[in-house]
Design a protein around this motif. Structure first.
Motif, short mmCIF file in Angstrom:
data_model
loop_
_atom_site.label_atom_id
_atom_site.label_comp_id
_atom_site.label_asym_id
_atom_site.label_seq_id
_atom_site.Cartn_x
_atom_site.Cartn_y
_atom_site.Cartn_z
N ILE A 156 0.83 -1.21 0.00
CA ILE A 156 0.00 0.00 0.00
C ILE A 156 0.86 1.26 0.00
O ILE A 156 1.77 1.40 0.83
CB ILE A 156 -0.91 0.04 1.26
CG1 ILE A 156 -1.77 -1.22 1.35
CG2 ILE A 156 -1.78 1.29 1.25
CD1 ILE A 156 -2.44 -1.38 2.71
N GLU B 232 -0.08 5.00 0.73
CA GLU B 232 -1.20 5.79 1.24
C GLU B 232 -1.14 7.21 0.67
O GLU B 232 -0.07 7.83 0.68
CB GLU B 232 -1.16 5.86 2.76
CG GLU B 232 -1.34 4.52 3.45
CD GLU B 232 -1.25 4.64 4.96
OE1 GLU B 232 -0.63 5.63 5.44
OE2 GLU B 232 -1.81 3.78 5.66
N ASP C 229 -6.04 4.55 -0.47
CA ASP C 229 -4.90 3.65 -0.50
C ASP C 229 -4.70 3.14 -1.93
O ASP C 229 -5.65 2.64 -2.56
CB ASP C 229 -5.13 2.44 0.41
CG ASP C 229 -5.15 2.80 1.88
OD1 ASP C 229 -4.71 3.92 2.22
OD2 ASP C 229 -5.64 1.97 2.68
N CYS D 100 -2.97 0.31 -4.03
CA CYS D 100 -2.54 -1.03 -3.63
C CYS D 100 -2.17 -1.90 -4.83
O CYS D 100 -2.79 -1.79 -5.89
CB CYS D 100 -3.64 -1.75 -2.86
SG CYS D 100 -4.36 -0.83 -1.49
#
Length: 292
Positions: A154, A156, A206, A208
């Motif tokens: 991830i 952020e 997020d 990912c």
């Protein structure tokens, strides 16, 4: 009257789809008016009246937008290659047009994009495209799936959505260095705030990539998991930059009538076909609403 309007919109949608798929070709008025099945003079007036942009400016902006994505997110193309793909015969002509539109040279944008002028420059293009892209969803478009848990790395993004582009750059650079290609490692976005919170600083998403590898969190990348379970799934094609209408349909329309209850995990999407690897009209994403 309604049928006539739908037929008119279908003609214009054919034109936008053709432009998306043939940005490398000669998109002259004769060609595009033929796609719409109008005389070129009538077509030019109708296009401008419908979209608020001339055909010529629309094509210019579409090519420049693709060029800016390639400069910002792909490191396998030189500025000269991008200029040629954008329809310019010489890099200096492309550089002048790019600077006029975005306030940065292509090489400067490639190294450190200023995203706020970018958003302003392509706002008219996105507004034009949205005029025919009001997708109407129905309950038949929603499926319920049992989704396996997915371990992810991830990046952020926390803060003003105008700076999201910089986080996307960092995410792409990290996954390239890690050898996690979008063709083999799935891409997800998990939204942890509204798309437009009252305070832009509260925006949270997020970015990912699915992977079972150990994650070195010293790189600013975190290890996490998208939990498994039942999900309502809605596929969106075309305008996947703005998935808010699809999310609203799931929350506001589908969920209350379905008899289902939402699980305590945010709505998220899997990016299936990514622009500019595919034409913008062919981009695709699955939107997941976790259910109990």
């Amino acid at each position: 009257m309604k049928a006539a309007l739908q037929a008119y919109h279908a003609r214009m949608q054919r034109v936008l789809d053709h432009i998306d798929r043939h940005l490398d070709e000669d998109l002259d008025l004769d060609t595009l008016s033929g796609i719409a099945a109008y005389s070129k003079y009538h077509f030019h007036r109708q296009f401008t009246a419908t979209f608020g942009l001339s055909v010529h400016r629309y094509v210019q902006l579409a090519r420049m937008k693709r060029a800016s994505f390639r400069l910002a997110y792909r490191d396998d193309q030189s500025v000269t290659d991008v200029a040629m793909d954008a329809g310019y015969e010489a890099p200096d002509a492309f550089a002048r047009a790019f600077r006029q539109r975005l306030g940065q040279s292509p090489s400067s944008f490639q190294k450190s994009p200023d995203w706020e002028p970018w958003l302003a420059a392509f706002g008219p293009l996105d507004d034009a495209r949205s005029k025919l892209m009001h997708k109407t969803f129905t309950a038949d478009d929603v499926t319920i799936r049992d989704v396996p848990a997915t371990r992810v790395a991830i990046v952020e993004h926390r803060g003003d959505p105008a700076t999201l582009g910089a986080s996307i750059q960092r995410f792409i650079a990290w996954r390239k260095a890690a050898g996690l290609s979008p063709s083999t490692s799935p891409t997800f976005n998990v939204w942890r705030s509204e798309r437009r919170p009252a305070d832009p600083a509260d925006y949270s998403v997020d970015l990912c990539v699915g992977t079972d590898r150990p994650i070195d969190e010293s790189d600013g990348v975190k290890a996490g998991e998208i939990p498994g379970g039942r999900c309502a799934v809605l596929r969106v094609t075309g305008d996947t930059h703005n998935l808010e209408p699809a999310a609203l349909f799931l929350y506001r329309d589908w969920l209350p009538q379905s008899g289902e209850e939402a699980r305590d995990f945010p709505i998220y999407c899997q990016r299936l076909m990514l622009y500019p690897e595919v034409p913008e009209s062919e981009a695709a994403a699955d939107l997941f609403l976790p259910l109990k």
